[in-house]
Design a protein around this motif. Structure first.
Motif, mmCIF file in Angstrom:
data_model
loop_
_atom_site.group_PDB
_atom_site.id
_atom_site.type_symbol
_atom_site.label_atom_id
_atom_site.label_comp_id
_atom_site.label_asym_id
_atom_site.label_seq_id
_atom_site.Cartn_x
_atom_site.Cartn_y
_atom_site.Cartn_z
ATOM 1 N N MET A 157 -73.691 -66.991 63.042
ATOM 2 C CA MET A 157 -72.355 -67.231 62.499
ATOM 3 C C MET A 157 -72.191 -66.495 61.174
ATOM 4 O O MET A 157 -72.956 -66.707 60.223
ATOM 5 C CB MET A 157 -72.121 -68.720 62.288
ATOM 6 C CG MET A 157 -72.246 -69.561 63.549
ATOM 7 S SD MET A 157 -70.892 -69.256 64.696
ATOM 8 C CE MET A 157 -69.532 -69.983 63.790
ATOM 9 N N LEU A 158 -71.185 -65.645 61.115
ATOM 10 C CA LEU A 158 -70.936 -64.907 59.885
ATOM 11 C C LEU A 158 -70.574 -65.849 58.740
ATOM 12 O O LEU A 158 -70.981 -65.642 57.597
ATOM 13 C CB LEU A 158 -69.811 -63.898 60.114
ATOM 14 C CG LEU A 158 -69.481 -62.966 58.938
ATOM 15 C CD1 LEU A 158 -70.670 -62.073 58.608
ATOM 16 C CD2 LEU A 158 -68.255 -62.120 59.257
ATOM 17 N N SER A 159 -69.829 -66.894 59.035
ATOM 18 C CA SER A 159 -69.428 -67.818 57.977
ATOM 19 C C SER A 159 -70.634 -68.552 57.395
ATOM 20 O O SER A 159 -70.606 -68.961 56.236
ATOM 21 C CB SER A 159 -68.411 -68.822 58.512
ATOM 22 O OG SER A 159 -68.852 -69.375 59.735
ATOM 23 N N ASN A 160 -71.685 -68.740 58.204
ATOM 24 C CA ASN A 160 -72.908 -69.344 57.671
ATOM 25 C C ASN A 160 -73.538 -68.480 56.587
ATOM 26 O O ASN A 160 -74.128 -68.977 55.629
ATOM 27 C CB ASN A 160 -73.926 -69.562 58.791
ATOM 28 C CG ASN A 160 -73.698 -70.856 59.542
ATOM 29 O OD1 ASN A 160 -72.828 -71.639 59.166
ATOM 30 N ND2 ASN A 160 -74.446 -71.072 60.593
ATOM 31 N N LEU A 161 -73.433 -67.170 56.753
ATOM 32 C CA LEU A 161 -74.022 -66.271 55.758
ATOM 33 C C LEU A 161 -73.303 -66.400 54.423
ATOM 34 O O LEU A 161 -73.942 -66.454 53.361
ATOM 35 C CB LEU A 161 -73.961 -64.824 56.254
ATOM 36 C CG LEU A 161 -74.662 -64.508 57.579
ATOM 37 C CD1 LEU A 161 -74.612 -63.001 57.860
ATOM 38 C CD2 LEU A 161 -76.096 -64.993 57.570
ATOM 39 N N PHE A 162 -71.972 -66.427 54.448
ATOM 40 C CA PHE A 162 -71.233 -66.573 53.190
ATOM 41 C C PHE A 162 -71.446 -67.956 52.589
ATOM 42 O O PHE A 162 -71.491 -68.107 51.369
ATOM 43 C CB PHE A 162 -69.752 -66.318 53.432
ATOM 44 C CG PHE A 162 -69.418 -64.871 53.668
ATOM 45 C CD1 PHE A 162 -69.376 -63.987 52.610
ATOM 46 C CD2 PHE A 162 -69.182 -64.402 54.942
ATOM 47 C CE1 PHE A 162 -69.072 -62.644 52.807
ATOM 48 C CE2 PHE A 162 -68.880 -63.061 55.160
ATOM 49 C CZ PHE A 162 -68.831 -62.181 54.091
ATOM 50 N N ARG A 163 -71.564 -68.959 53.436
ATOM 51 C CA ARG A 163 -71.772 -70.308 52.942
ATOM 52 C C ARG A 163 -73.114 -70.446 52.235
ATOM 53 O O ARG A 163 -73.256 -71.190 51.269
ATOM 54 C CB ARG A 163 -71.683 -71.274 54.119
ATOM 55 C CG ARG A 163 -72.142 -72.681 53.852
ATOM 56 C CD ARG A 163 -71.930 -73.523 55.120
ATOM 57 N NE ARG A 163 -72.613 -74.781 55.005
ATOM 58 C CZ ARG A 163 -73.860 -74.991 55.396
ATOM 59 N NH1 ARG A 163 -74.559 -74.016 55.916
ATOM 60 N NH2 ARG A 163 -74.407 -76.182 55.270
ATOM 61 N N SER A 164 -74.128 -69.719 52.700
ATOM 62 C CA SER A 164 -75.483 -69.867 52.167
ATOM 63 C C SER A 164 -75.884 -68.717 51.260
ATOM 64 O O SER A 164 -77.060 -68.568 50.941
ATOM 65 C CB SER A 164 -76.486 -69.979 53.324
ATOM 66 O OG SER A 164 -76.446 -68.812 54.137
ATOM 67 N N ALA A 165 -74.936 -67.882 50.845
ATOM 68 C CA ALA A 165 -75.261 -66.752 49.973
ATOM 69 C C ALA A 165 -75.724 -67.251 48.611
ATOM 70 O O ALA A 165 -75.206 -68.236 48.084
ATOM 71 C CB ALA A 165 -74.057 -65.832 49.817
ATOM 72 N N ASP A 166 -76.705 -66.577 48.045
ATOM 73 C CA ASP A 166 -77.233 -66.901 46.716
ATOM 74 C C ASP A 166 -76.704 -65.859 45.738
ATOM 75 O O ASP A 166 -77.165 -64.713 45.735
ATOM 76 C CB ASP A 166 -78.764 -66.884 46.746
ATOM 77 C CG ASP A 166 -79.390 -67.411 45.465
ATOM 78 O OD1 ASP A 166 -78.861 -67.105 44.380
ATOM 79 O OD2 ASP A 166 -80.420 -68.102 45.533
ATOM 80 N N LEU A 167 -75.727 -66.243 44.927
ATOM 81 C CA LEU A 167 -75.066 -65.288 44.033
ATOM 82 C C LEU A 167 -76.044 -64.673 43.050
ATOM 83 O O LEU A 167 -76.041 -63.452 42.841
ATOM 84 C CB LEU A 167 -73.927 -65.983 43.288
ATOM 85 C CG LEU A 167 -73.238 -65.154 42.199
ATOM 86 C CD1 LEU A 167 -72.556 -63.937 42.804
ATOM 87 C CD2 LEU A 167 -72.228 -65.989 41.425
ATOM 88 N N ASP A 168 -76.893 -65.481 42.426
ATOM 89 C CA ASP A 168 -77.815 -64.959 41.423
ATOM 90 C C ASP A 168 -78.740 -63.904 42.015
ATOM 91 O O ASP A 168 -78.985 -62.850 41.414
ATOM 92 C CB ASP A 168 -78.646 -66.106 40.831
ATOM 93 C CG ASP A 168 -77.796 -67.094 40.049
ATOM 94 O OD1 ASP A 168 -76.606 -67.186 40.349
ATOM 95 O OD2 ASP A 168 -78.337 -67.768 39.169
ATOM 96 N N THR A 169 -79.249 -64.176 43.209
ATOM 97 C CA THR A 169 -80.184 -63.230 43.830
ATOM 98 C C THR A 169 -79.450 -61.997 44.333
ATOM 99 O O THR A 169 -79.950 -60.873 44.204
ATOM 100 C CB THR A 169 -80.932 -63.916 44.980
ATOM 101 O OG1 THR A 169 -81.399 -65.191 44.543
ATOM 102 C CG2 THR A 169 -82.127 -63.091 45.412
ATOM 103 N N GLN A 170 -78.269 -62.190 44.918
ATOM 104 C CA GLN A 170 -77.480 -61.040 45.355
ATOM 105 C C GLN A 170 -77.186 -60.113 44.180
ATOM 106 O O GLN A 170 -77.361 -58.888 44.271
ATOM 107 C CB GLN A 170 -76.157 -61.520 45.969
ATOM 108 C CG GLN A 170 -76.271 -62.102 47.353
ATOM 109 C CD GLN A 170 -76.298 -61.044 48.441
ATOM 110 O OE1 GLN A 170 -76.097 -59.859 48.184
ATOM 111 N NE2 GLN A 170 -76.559 -61.473 49.663
#
Length: 1073
Positions: free
Chosen positions: A812-825
């Motif tokens: 699920m693409l939405s799962n990726l955005f939901r679980s994204a880590d801003l600091d690490t990205q």
């Protein structure tokens, strides 16, 4: 003999002792004039280095504390907010997904193991997942830092209390946002985020716990109920802060996926710590068009309401994070927040973080998201003082259990079958036979009955005792060799005296062990070694005049045991500045000096600490002197002319000479740290190759001030030699089938594709590991990552630190955005930009960074967002601050179109090994007002540091004094119309014009001055860095430097924050068409 795989008797954990670490990192005092070493005021109690204890002399007590504790910690300590598990939510309608994406199949049937009365449940099944609803909730981005105790003080000042009385460090990150969901119908009203919604909406849930007030000690859970202070009444940025709720760490309820939400229906599960979902609203940040005076929307798609733009919101709650819960991986808290980790299967996020906390099953899904898939690894990171120590496991002569195919180490995610006689590797899937003396029956849940008694089967991070098969030679001793520049420039600027004084005082902090050895040499255009043998009445100088073919004058006695040469060393360091005070030699043989010192260290390896001042010439670089002069001329050419000469090439080394030398150093386990104390251009682009390749660090003091910089030089050196670290290390990262390591990035030497060689590794260094797909992953399963670090402690013990992380896979693409880590990205963005700057034109790097951000937001808008209004800029909740940090990166020193070449080269070197928690503060610093410190109320958590203010000149007044820090420098800006009474209290001078540019901030006997010093010391402790204090005044060059950090303002280096959001919005709209 110890039980195979059991805790090793009589051994304390390496590189970890909260009390010792706190003692080593005592309060860093403010800049004061350099003071002589403590020679006659009683014994200096040298703290044990980097939190380690010397090897035990007796093995009579089996299983001593802290490894024999059978029980897990009880309730969280005072001021800690427990973090619950984050169950997946549901996704967008299938019609909005790309063609290759199938609907989620739901969780597989995995029964969690029954809880045990003496142990925590051990996760064994795959991560449960369910379809997402509309927009993904996420972890809140922060702008603070994790708790770190700082380096040593200059002599004569107060000390920080020991770890037993340490209160939790404050953090400045934003609180979590409320998760909201929308109805399945398209008529739902979009949610305006906390920056765009109504101000009169009260927060849901009870107020959060806050950290104890200053001066209140953290007590064990059984010591009675804690005292809590009230939450803040007014948010710092005029927006309602949504605070995190206190939730129990219980297994999550069954996941539900109702087709729609209606009044009275069961709400879907929400993210841990989030307020209840609001009906007919979406969990995404939306920025509405600007409103006109009559209340109508201003025409045009490019108008954005400035009152709704996202900004970091600080919070001081201490989070309790369990790495796994209810057979699921818990998403980590933001790296910039303060948290306490309980290792329940996955390693602490301090040691390893992933850019996305759910792994995409295919490369197409990852490419559609636009996000990076990478790990940020910091294997020796400092833990929180309240966390349990890493346990040492000794398997005896047989060594740790490993997969015979991929050589992965035993970990909680290897599955035992056939009554425990075989195990299945979670990396390669190979079925191995369990060693006979390691076999154990399985329980009804399929887990080994002894799993909770064996750290390697229930902890994400353990440390194995290395056997002889891991030794190429005997473990190396801890060698510290000091190389000091004594050229005319170094003597006149006070750099030589500052270096000698710092070394003399640091000697007392070196490890008290027979393994500790030291050596010293000086250099100008010749090299001077010193015989420190105890039998001599005084040190004997040995001169090497031939820098064309350098050599070591003695095979022995140049590097000797510290216990044998302490008196000679102190005498020598005291006399060096006067010995060379009449030296008229302007040049220094920097390269030849390092080569000669390397020859002395070649047989042992160790740390070479070089103090360099001014320009250098060397036998290895004499032919390149003209190139150096040419570079100096190029730097003075205007930007308009310089662009035709490809200015990014000035950020590359002159040639491969330094690289060749550095590779030879790394081969013999010699790590180089360079302290540059200069007032002119020195070609850092070439010098930085040495520490980068050898696992060292570059320190840069420009322009060096003999008045204020010796204090920072001493603190930097002391932390360098006392922090948790190891020698002759080798690191490898393994991952499950379907993924492979694409590239490593950091300070290391790489000889084979799979391993990185680290002559030295310490708690501050991180490495970026980019990943790529080589096969399709299975939805509903988990993907594992393991970092194994083989290293030698300062006491000569060979250890293997293994950290394992298992994350769920999703389609699920939405799962990726939901679980994204801003600091690490963002850390990956930062490091990739730093790698590209020397080889790519600057404008292309800036455009590439912007495009990365736009592509991510466009993917979310196209496939995951359900708000149809084209006038709204819709941001995923987890990444709503990505545009702000992207703009800050574009305006940073590394990507600005102005600035000195050496400053940019140092920025690149600094970023290469930067930890996750310091990445965002580097480009988006923290700014606080100083003139009203006494009248400003804290947030009720006992935090010494007041809430930060946005980086905009609108918030800077001519009547105010402001402090801005980015983890490396600390700027104090004094307005032109400040109240003379305030300047008198802070600086001892009533007139702003009389304050000298080079000043030493002193503490005066008044509350405001004491409060300012308290704040600065707290910041230094948080950042684990002494921070150089620089005074900035309006109207001069220093004032312009201060305002260059106002990243939300429009400047020659970029758009304003609002204008940049408009630009991002237009680009997304263009892509949507």
């Amino acid at each position: 003999m110890a039980t195979p795989g059991g805790p090793r008797p009589g051994n304390l954990p390496p590189n970890y002792n909260p009390n010792s670490i706190a003692d080593n990192m005592q309060n860093l005092q403010l800049n004061r004039p350099n003071q002589p070493p403590n020679l006659g005021n009683g014994p200096r109690g040298p703290p044990p280095p980097f939190g380690q204890q010397p090897p035990p002399q007796s093995q009579s007590q089996p299983f001593p504390s802290p490894f024999s504790r059978p029980n897990r910690p009880g309730p969280p300590p005072p001021g800690v907010v427990p973090r619950g598990v984050m169950p997946p939510s549901t996704g967008p309608p299938p019609g909005t997904l790309p063609p290759f994406m199938a609907a989620n199949r739901g969780p597989p049937g995995a029964n969690p193991p029954p809880p045990s009365s003496a142990s925590r449940p051990m996760p064994s099944g795959p991560f449960s997942s369910s379809p997402l609803t509309t927009g993904p909730p996420s972890l809140p981005p922060n702008a603070g830092v994790p708790p770190m105790s700082n380096g040593p003080p200059t002599q004569g000042g107060p000390q920080y209390p020991p770890a037993a009385s340490m209160r939790p460090r404050p953090s400045t990150g934003p609180p979590p946002m409320p998760q909201t969901m929308s109805s399945s119908s398209s008529g739902g009203q979009p949610l305006h985020s906390f920056l765009g919604g109504p101000d009169n909406q009260p927060p849901r849930g009870p107020p959060p716990f806050s950290a104890p007030p200053r001066g209140m000690q953290m007590q064990p859970p059984s010591s009675g109920p804690p005292t809590f202070s009230a939450p803040p009444q007014n948010p710092p940025f005029g927006a309602q802060p949504w605070q995190m709720q206190s939730r129990q760490n219980t297994p999550p309820p069954p996941l539900m996926s109702p087709p729609s939400l209606s009044p009275g229906s069961v709400q879907p599960p929400r993210m841990f710590g989030m307020p209840p979902s609001l009906h007919n609203q979406q969990s995404m940040a939306t920025i509405s068009p600007a409103m006109g005076p009559s209340g109508n929307v201003v025409s045009g798609p490019s108008k954005i309401d400035p009152n709704q733009i996202p900004r970091p919101v600080p919070t001081s709650s201490v989070l309790l994070h369990e790495t796994r819960q209810g057979n699921q991986a818990n998403p980590p808290p933001p790296a910039t927040s303060e948290f306490i980790v309980r290792d329940t299967g996955n390693c602490s996020p301090r040691y390893m973080r992933c850019t996305i906390n759910q792994i995409p099953c295919t490369s197409d899904l990852l490419n559609t998201s636009g996000m990076q898939l990478a790990l940020l690894v910091q294997p020796l990171a400092l833990p929180h003082p309240s966390e349990e120590p890493i346990q040492i496991v000794d398997f005896g002569e047989g060594g740790p259990v490993r997969c015979s195919r991929c050589k992965g180490y035993i970990n909680p995610f290897m599955k035992f079958v056939d009554q425990g006689k075989h195990f299945i590797c979670n990396f390669c899937g190979f079925t191995d036979e369990t060693p006979r003396d390691y076999q154990c029956n399985l329980g009804p849940d399929g887990r080994r009955r002894d799993a909770d008694e064996r750290p390697e089967l229930c902890r994400g991070t353990v440390e194995f005792v290395a056997t002889r098969e891991f030794l190429v030679r005997d473990p190396m001793p801890a060698v510290f060799f000091f190389l000091i520049d004594v050229s005319m420039n170094a003597l006149q600027t006070g750099a030589t005296a500052g270096a000698c004084s710092a070394i003399s005082r640091v000697i007392a902090d070196l490890p008290e062990s027979p393994q500790t050895m030291v050596g010293i040499a000086t250099f100008d255009v010749t090299i001077h070694f010193y015989n420190l043998k105890r039998a001599l009445q005084q040190p004997l100088m040995l001169i090497v005049p031939d820098i064309e073919d350098v050599y070591t004058p003695l095979e022995t006695d140049v590097i000797v045991q510290l216990s044998e040469c302490r008196q000679h060393l102190e005498l020598l360091l005291e006399s060096i500045p006067t010995m060379f005070q009449n030296n008229k030699t302007a040049d220094s043989a920097f390269g030849a000096g390092m080569k000669a010192a390397f020859l002395a260290m070649k047989s042992t390896g160790g740390k070479l600490l070089v103090f360099q001042s001014g320009k250098f010439t060397s036998c290895l670089l004499l032919v390149l002197l003209l190139f150096l002069l040419e570079r100096l001329k190029e730097e003075l050419i205007s930007l308009q002319e310089r662009r035709y000469f490809e200015p990014h090439r000035l950020l590359q080394p002159v040639d491969n000479t330094m690289k060749t030398m550095a590779i030879e150093f790394a081969e013999y386990q010699v790590s180089v740290d360079v302290f540059i104390t200069t007032q002119s251009y020195v070609d850092i682009a070439s010098i930085s190759v040495i520490p980068k390749t050898t696992g060292g660090q570059l320190y840069y003091y420009h322009p060096f001030s003999a008045l204020s910089d010796p204090a920072k030089l001493y603190n930097d050196l002391r932390w360098n030699v006392t922090r948790p670290q190891g020698f002759e290390a080798v690191m490898r990262v393994r991952c499950s089938q379907g993924l492979q390591v694409q590239e490593y990035s950091g300070n290391f030497c790489k000889r084979i594709p799979t391993d990185v060689d680290l002559p030295a590794v310490d708690c501050d260094k991180s490495l970026m590991v980019t990943l790529k797909h080589d096969d399709k992953l299975t939805d509903g399963t988990e993907c594992s990552f393991q970092c194994a670090l083989l290293y030698t402690t300062v006491y000569g013990q060979r250890r293997i630190r293994v950290s394992t992380l298992s994350l769920p896979c999703t389609t699920m693409l939405s799962n990726l955005f939901r679980s994204a880590d801003l600091d690490t990205q963002f850390s990956c963005f930062l490091k990739q930009a730093a790698n590209e700057i020397p080889i790519t034109p600057l404008l292309q790097v800036r455009d590439r960074v912007t495009d990365l951000s736009i592509n991510i937001l466009h993917s979310y808008r196209k496939f995951c967002a359900t708000v149809s209004s084209s006038g709204q800029l819709i941001l995923p909740e987890a990444l709503k601050l990505l545009p702000l940090y992207t703009l800050a990166l574009i305006k940073s020193i590394g990507l600005r179109t102005d600035g000195r070449i050496d400053d940019r080269s140092f920025w690149i070197s600094y970023v290469t090994s930067l930890s996750v928690q310091l990445a965002i503060p580097l480009v988006y610093p923290r700014m606080i007002s100083v003139h009203d410190l006494l009248s400003k109320e804290t947030d009720g958590s006992g935090s010494v540091i007041p809430p930060p203010i946005p980086l905009s000149s609108e918030h800077v007044s001519d009547e105010g004094i402001y402090l801005l820090e980015n983890g490396e420098d600390c700027l104090v800006y004094v307005g032109s119309s400040v109240d003379p009474d305030v300047t008198q209290k802070l600086f001892g001078i009533s007139s702003v014009g009389e304050i000298p540019t080079q000043f030493v901030l002193q503490q005066y006997e008044n509350p405001l001055s004491k409060k300012l010093h308290e704040v600065i010391n707290e910041i230094r402790s948080q950042r684990c860095n002494y921070l150089r204090l620089k005074l900035c005044k309006k109207g001069d060059q220093s004032g312009m430097m201060f305002f260059s950090y106002m990243v939300e303002d429009k400047s020659p280096n970029g758009l304003s924050y609002v204008e940049f959001l408009v630009h991002v919005h237009r680009q997304i709209q263009s892509k949507m068409q």
